[in-house]
Write an enzyme that holds these catalytic residues in place. Sequence first.
Site, mmCIF file in Angstrom:
data_model
loop_
_atom_site.group_PDB
_atom_site.id
_atom_site.type_symbol
_atom_site.label_atom_id
_atom_site.label_comp_id
_atom_site.label_asym_id
_atom_site.label_seq_id
_atom_site.Cartn_x
_atom_site.Cartn_y
_atom_site.Cartn_z
ATOM 1 N N GLU A 1 0.090 -0.863 7.120
ATOM 2 C CA GLU A 1 0.875 -2.092 6.936
ATOM 3 C C GLU A 1 2.269 -1.959 7.544
ATOM 4 O OE1 GLU A 1 -1.092 -4.292 3.046
ATOM 5 O OE2 GLU A 1 0.720 -3.112 2.745
ATOM 6 N N ASN B 1 -12.655 2.730 2.826
ATOM 7 C CA ASN B 1 -13.686 2.103 2.000
ATOM 8 C C ASN B 1 -14.878 1.764 2.895
ATOM 9 O OD1 ASN B 1 -13.082 -0.304 3.325
ATOM 10 N ND2 ASN B 1 -11.807 -1.090 1.646
ATOM 11 N N LEU C 1 -16.725 3.894 -2.360
ATOM 12 C CA LEU C 1 -17.813 2.913 -2.488
ATOM 13 C C LEU C 1 -17.608 2.027 -3.709
ATOM 14 C CD1 LEU C 1 -20.724 5.439 -1.715
ATOM 15 C CD2 LEU C 1 -19.772 3.728 -0.152
ATOM 16 N N ALA D 1 -5.142 -2.206 -5.898
ATOM 17 C CA ALA D 1 -4.543 -0.858 -5.900
ATOM 18 C C ALA D 1 -5.513 0.244 -6.331
ATOM 19 C CB ALA D 1 -3.261 -0.783 -6.734
ATOM 20 N N ALA D 2 -6.790 -0.102 -6.524
ATOM 21 C CA ALA D 2 -7.762 0.958 -6.882
ATOM 22 C C ALA D 2 -7.858 1.988 -5.754
ATOM 23 C CB ALA D 2 -9.127 0.343 -7.169
ATOM 24 N N GLY D 3 -7.918 1.492 -4.517
ATOM 25 C CA GLY D 3 -7.984 2.414 -3.379
ATOM 26 C C GLY D 3 -6.710 3.238 -3.239
ATOM 27 N N LYS E 1 0.818 -1.219 0.000
ATOM 28 C CA LYS E 1 0.000 0.000 0.000
ATOM 29 C C LYS E 1 0.853 1.271 0.000
ATOM 30 C CE LYS E 1 -3.771 -2.467 2.183
ATOM 31 N NZ LYS E 1 -4.436 -2.787 0.907
HETATM 32 O O1 RIB Z 1 -3.815 -2.128 -1.785
HETATM 33 C C1 RIB Z 1 -3.279 -3.163 -2.572
HETATM 34 C C2 RIB Z 1 -2.043 -3.711 -1.933
HETATM 35 O O2 RIB Z 1 -2.386 -4.330 -0.714
HETATM 36 C C3 RIB Z 1 -1.333 -4.784 -2.699
HETATM 37 O O3 RIB Z 1 -0.410 -4.267 -3.630
HETATM 38 C C4 RIB Z 1 -0.727 -5.656 -1.619
HETATM 39 O O4 RIB Z 1 0.657 -5.643 -1.605
HETATM 40 C C5 RIB Z 1 -1.312 -5.143 -0.313
HETATM 41 O O5 RIB Z 1 -0.436 -4.328 0.358
#
Ligand code: RIB
Length: 314
Positions: A144, A188, A225, A253-255, A45
């Site tokens: 993370e 989200n 959403l 990875a959209a978020g 992330k």
């Molecule tokens: O948000 C997507 C990401 O979440 C991924 O690339 C994965 O590595 C996790 O961290």
Amino acid sequence: MSTTNAPRIAVVGSLNMDLVLQVQHAPGPGETVLADALHLVSGGKGGNQAVACARQGAQVALFGRLGNDGYGHTLRAGLDADGIDHRGVQTDAETTTGVAAITVEATGQNRIVVVPGANGRFVLDPVALGAALEGAGGLVVQLETPMPQVVAAAQQAHAAGCPVVLNPSPIQPLPDALWPLVHTLVVNEVEAAALAGVAVATPQDAAAAAQALRGRGPAQVVVTLGAAGAVAADAAGCRYHPGLAVQAVDTTAAGDTFLGALAVALARGEPLDAGVREGIRASALCVTQPGAQPSIPTRAAVAQSPQPPAWSPL
Ligand code: RIB
């Protein structure tokens, strides 16, 4: 890509090598399924949000931790290719680079399990972060990396007058000390529901959750959403921003892409609603391509993409 008058953004966060399993459907409990393909893709992330900010034109300094291994070297090379300052990305000789196992179904829906590895041993260097925060238009953080390091980074940014943009993912309870440090909270539906303690299924639900979360400290809350768009909440009230209809192949990875586009717009001094529209456009492009970092669009691509429908007050 960055230019001299580009907004500057500091990102503290994770870097993972994504092991992406393309499946027709994700396995249920006790079920074994065959994957159509396995791809290794740069992700995490923190890395994704740094790349998203850089591709939207910001000058980005990233702080994180990699293992001294092949995945780490590949991820660092990717940061170089995007012009990201990765001097704050530490190398850990005693553990491995973070890994995410991701199933992506034919519908584009994903499921992610992260092995933190070196991300879990990240220790903030306050001197290096302090230099990156000087004149920066935002500090972007997610969850993370260890919570005490996230809180320390947010405290430092807040004290320096740099707005903190928090994406509390993967979701976990937030320490009381973190809430008042956050300027813009981006969640989200699942994260909004968990933090606000209410179900979030509709834009009206998202608005109620967003206002409850604003009560904890953030001046601005955005609830994404998915394909339905997003809700923006600030002192002026709540607005519903409809999404763009696209054929999703992979939502990974959209978020992160949404957040990067929003953070850069805010760092440029644009209003919240303009930033949310940029986020919707960028993430709509992201989901049409497979993988995390390879799917994150450039500013030029976003500029050529369709505008979302007009927002409406809630
Ligand atoms: O948000 C997507 C990401 O979440 C991924 O690339 C994965 O590595 C996790 O961290």
